[in-house]
Design a protein around this motif. Sequence first.
Motif, PDB file in Angstrom:
ATOM      1  N   THR A   3       0.825  -1.211   0.000  1.00  0.00           N
ATOM      2  CA  THR A   3       0.000   0.000   0.000  1.00  0.00           C
ATOM      3  C   THR A   3       0.859   1.261   0.000  1.00  0.00           C
ATOM      4  OG1 THR A   3      -0.112  -0.141   2.418  1.00  0.00           O
ATOM      5  CG2 THR A   3      -1.923  -1.132   1.183  1.00  0.00           C
ATOM      6  N   THR A   4       2.103   1.154   0.457  1.00  0.00           N
ATOM      7  CA  THR A   4       3.001   2.311   0.503  1.00  0.00           C
ATOM      8  C   THR A   4       3.556   2.642  -0.873  1.00  0.00           C
ATOM      9  OG1 THR A   4       3.646   1.726   2.759  1.00  0.00           O
ATOM     10  CG2 THR A   4       5.074   3.253   1.584  1.00  0.00           C
ATOM     11  N   THR A   5       3.933   1.626  -1.642  1.00  0.00           N
ATOM     12  CA  THR A   5       4.622   1.856  -2.919  1.00  0.00           C
ATOM     13  C   THR A   5       3.794   1.454  -4.139  1.00  0.00           C
ATOM     14  OG1 THR A   5       5.652  -0.329  -2.721  1.00  0.00           O
ATOM     15  CG2 THR A   5       6.887   1.566  -1.862  1.00  0.00           C
ATOM     16  N   ALA A   6       2.548   1.088  -3.950  1.00  0.00           N
ATOM     17  CA  ALA A   6       1.732   0.646  -5.085  1.00  0.00           C
ATOM     18  C   ALA A   6       1.534   1.773  -6.094  1.00  0.00           C
ATOM     19  CB  ALA A   6       0.365   0.159  -4.590  1.00  0.00           C
ATOM     20  N   VAL A   7       1.689   1.437  -7.372  1.00  0.00           N
ATOM     21  CA  VAL A   7       1.488   2.424  -8.431  1.00  0.00           C
ATOM     22  C   VAL A   7       0.003   2.717  -8.603  1.00  0.00           C
ATOM     23  CG1 VAL A   7       1.829   2.912 -10.884  1.00  0.00           C
ATOM     24  CG2 VAL A   7       3.590   1.682  -9.593  1.00  0.00           C
ATOM     25  N   ASN A   8      -0.783   1.656  -8.625  1.00  0.00           N
ATOM     26  CA  ASN A   8      -2.241   1.807  -8.682  1.00  0.00           C
ATOM     27  C   ASN A   8      -2.893   0.565  -8.088  1.00  0.00           C
ATOM     28  OD1 ASN A   8      -2.547  -0.237 -10.811  1.00  0.00           O
ATOM     29  ND2 ASN A   8      -1.649   1.312 -12.163  1.00  0.00           N
TER      30      ASN A   8
ATOM     31  N   GLU B  48       5.318  -2.213   6.851  1.00  0.00           N
ATOM     32  CA  GLU B  48       5.748  -1.923   8.219  1.00  0.00           C
ATOM     33  C   GLU B  48       6.849  -0.871   8.268  1.00  0.00           C
ATOM     34  OE1 GLU B  48       6.905  -5.648   9.814  1.00  0.00           O
ATOM     35  OE2 GLU B  48       4.857  -6.446   9.930  1.00  0.00           O
ATOM     36  N   ALA B  49       7.506  -0.640   7.141  1.00  0.00           N
ATOM     37  CA  ALA B  49       8.613   0.330   7.123  1.00  0.00           C
ATOM     38  C   ALA B  49       8.142   1.748   7.375  1.00  0.00           C
ATOM     39  CB  ALA B  49       9.343   0.247   5.789  1.00  0.00           C
ATOM     40  N   GLY B  50       6.882   2.017   7.108  1.00  0.00           N
ATOM     41  CA  GLY B  50       6.360   3.362   7.312  1.00  0.00           C
ATOM     42  C   GLY B  50       6.510   4.219   6.069  1.00  0.00           C
ATOM     43  N   SER B  51       5.751   5.274   6.040  1.00  0.00           N
ATOM     44  CA  SER B  51       5.722   6.116   4.843  1.00  0.00           C
ATOM     45  C   SER B  51       6.379   7.487   5.052  1.00  0.00           C
ATOM     46  CB  SER B  51       4.261   6.337   4.417  1.00  0.00           C
ATOM     47  OG  SER B  51       3.511   6.930   5.465  1.00  0.00           O
ATOM     48  N   SER B  52       6.999   7.714   6.217  1.00  0.00           N
ATOM     49  CA  SER B  52       7.578   9.033   6.491  1.00  0.00           C
ATOM     50  C   SER B  52       8.723   9.358   5.533  1.00  0.00           C
ATOM     51  CB  SER B  52       8.071   9.094   7.942  1.00  0.00           C
ATOM     52  OG  SER B  52       9.010   8.058   8.194  1.00  0.00           O
ATOM     53  N   ALA B  53       9.658   8.401   5.346  1.00  0.00           N
ATOM     54  CA  ALA B  53      10.777   8.639   4.430  1.00  0.00           C
ATOM     55  C   ALA B  53      10.273   8.749   2.995  1.00  0.00           C
ATOM     56  CB  ALA B  53      11.794   7.505   4.551  1.00  0.00           C
ATOM     57  N   TYR B  54       9.270   7.941   2.665  1.00  0.00           N
ATOM     58  CA  TYR B  54       8.685   7.971   1.319  1.00  0.00           C
ATOM     59  C   TYR B  54       8.091   9.353   1.046  1.00  0.00           C
ATOM     60  CZ  TYR B  54       5.733   6.569  -2.629  1.00  0.00           C
ATOM     61  OH  TYR B  54       5.125   6.473  -3.861  1.00  0.00           O
ATOM     62  N   GLU B  55       7.321   9.865   1.994  1.00  0.00           N
ATOM     63  CA  GLU B  55       6.681  11.175   1.818  1.00  0.00           C
ATOM     64  C   GLU B  55       7.714  12.300   1.800  1.00  0.00           C
ATOM     65  OE1 GLU B  55       3.970  11.276   5.028  1.00  0.00           O
ATOM     66  OE2 GLU B  55       2.507   9.916   4.093  1.00  0.00           O
ATOM     67  N   ALA B  56       8.780  12.156   2.609  1.00  0.00           N
ATOM     68  CA  ALA B  56       9.807  13.207   2.661  1.00  0.00           C
ATOM     69  C   ALA B  56      10.531  13.331   1.323  1.00  0.00           C
ATOM     70  CB  ALA B  56      10.800  12.903   3.778  1.00  0.00           C
ATOM     71  N   LEU B  57      10.926  12.221   0.731  1.00  0.00           N
ATOM     72  CA  LEU B  57      11.617  12.272  -0.556  1.00  0.00           C
ATOM     73  C   LEU B  57      10.681  12.697  -1.681  1.00  0.00           C
ATOM     74  CD1 LEU B  57      14.014   9.167  -0.540  1.00  0.00           C
ATOM     75  CD2 LEU B  57      14.607  11.577  -0.412  1.00  0.00           C
TER      76      LEU B  57
ATOM     77  N   GLN C 127      13.537   6.622  -7.484  1.00  0.00           N
ATOM     78  CA  GLN C 127      14.501   7.159  -6.524  1.00  0.00           C
ATOM     79  C   GLN C 127      14.002   6.977  -5.093  1.00  0.00           C
ATOM     80  OE1 GLN C 127      14.840  11.175  -7.988  1.00  0.00           O
ATOM     81  NE2 GLN C 127      16.729  10.741  -9.139  1.00  0.00           N
ATOM     82  N   VAL C 128      12.715   7.211  -4.899  1.00  0.00           N
ATOM     83  CA  VAL C 128      12.133   7.054  -3.558  1.00  0.00           C
ATOM     84  C   VAL C 128      12.216   5.597  -3.114  1.00  0.00           C
ATOM     85  CG1 VAL C 128      10.010   7.199  -2.220  1.00  0.00           C
ATOM     86  CG2 VAL C 128      10.601   9.040  -3.795  1.00  0.00           C
ATOM     87  N   VAL C 129      11.834   4.699  -4.019  1.00  0.00           N
ATOM     88  CA  VAL C 129      11.862   3.276  -3.677  1.00  0.00           C
ATOM     89  C   VAL C 129      13.291   2.815  -3.401  1.00  0.00           C
ATOM     90  CG1 VAL C 129      11.460   0.948  -4.564  1.00  0.00           C
ATOM     91  CG2 VAL C 129       9.741   2.726  -4.932  1.00  0.00           C
ATOM     92  N   GLY C 130      14.246   3.245  -4.243  1.00  0.00           N
ATOM     93  CA  GLY C 130      15.626   2.815  -4.095  1.00  0.00           C
ATOM     94  C   GLY C 130      16.357   3.425  -2.910  1.00  0.00           C
ATOM     95  N   LYS C 131      15.992   4.656  -2.538  1.00  0.00           N
ATOM     96  CA  LYS C 131      16.705   5.357  -1.469  1.00  0.00           C
ATOM     97  C   LYS C 131      16.002   5.299  -0.111  1.00  0.00           C
ATOM     98  CE  LYS C 131      19.959   6.879  -4.225  1.00  0.00           C
ATOM     99  NZ  LYS C 131      21.367   6.423  -4.093  1.00  0.00           N
ATOM    100  N   ALA C 132      14.687   5.141  -0.123  1.00  0.00           N
ATOM    101  CA  ALA C 132      13.947   5.187   1.140  1.00  0.00           C
ATOM    102  C   ALA C 132      13.380   3.846   1.558  1.00  0.00           C
ATOM    103  CB  ALA C 132      12.807   6.211   1.031  1.00  0.00           C
TER     104      ALA C 132
END
Length: 261
Positions: free
Chosen positions: A97-102, A161-170, A179-184
């Motif tokens: 649910t965090t990284t799903a494209v659609n 479970e990793a959370g979406s804070s780093a995802y949202e920040a990047l 880049q978000v998926v690879g770095k966060a």
Amino acid sequence: MNEKAFKRRKLHSILFFLLIIGVAFISAYMTDFNLVEGMATIPTALIWMAENLIITTDTLAKLPKILEKLNETIFMSIAATTIAAAISLFLGIAGSTTTAVNGFFSTLARLIASFARNIPVVAWALILLLSFGQNSITGFLALFVGTVGFLTRAFIESIDEAGSSAYEALTATGATYFQVVGKAIIPQCLPQMISWILFMIETNIRSATLVGILTGTGIGYAFDLYYKMLDYQAVALITLLIVAAVIIIELASNHIRRVIL
């Protein structure tokens, strides 16, 4: 209130315990299982094992061939697990649910994981046996499909479970999806993912023994061959080697987990 809750919880525990006992008795009655007769056969079984499952010098002469089959099983399990892990990583990213494209790809990834995971590896081996016959490809594919189902589900949960804070920040800084998926995402989940991969390698080595009996490959084939020849000494040696291999790989996996986690 606390006393009433404690009594209620105690009553529920007793009722659950009685239910388990009732189900056990009903199951024993329906299957004609007799616990007393079963326990009585244990001494006879132990005597038979002591007389027949003895590794002799003649049995040790077969060790090189048996080790060759064991190596085949171990490497097939590692190959099936690592290749399945690469596929599962993409499915896990698509299904989370965090990284799903659609929603479509997320649902599709979860359906693939559920379908592959809920069919046992032995059943996959029997299904694939009809198409590919008795060969190493059938054993590899059976382990591969089952592993994809399990690891995809595990990777989805790890990413969630990793959370979406780093995802949202990047994302807020203008970083692209990859880049978000690879770095966060991946750096946060990588230790847990490696742990799951190591767990599946251990599991697949155990499963590969049974799959090998069906597909005629690896240590399972050797076990089945010597068993049908009534060469129980060789069967004992194979069983001992399988146990030793699983223990060694488990110890190595636990060491790696302590290093990365």
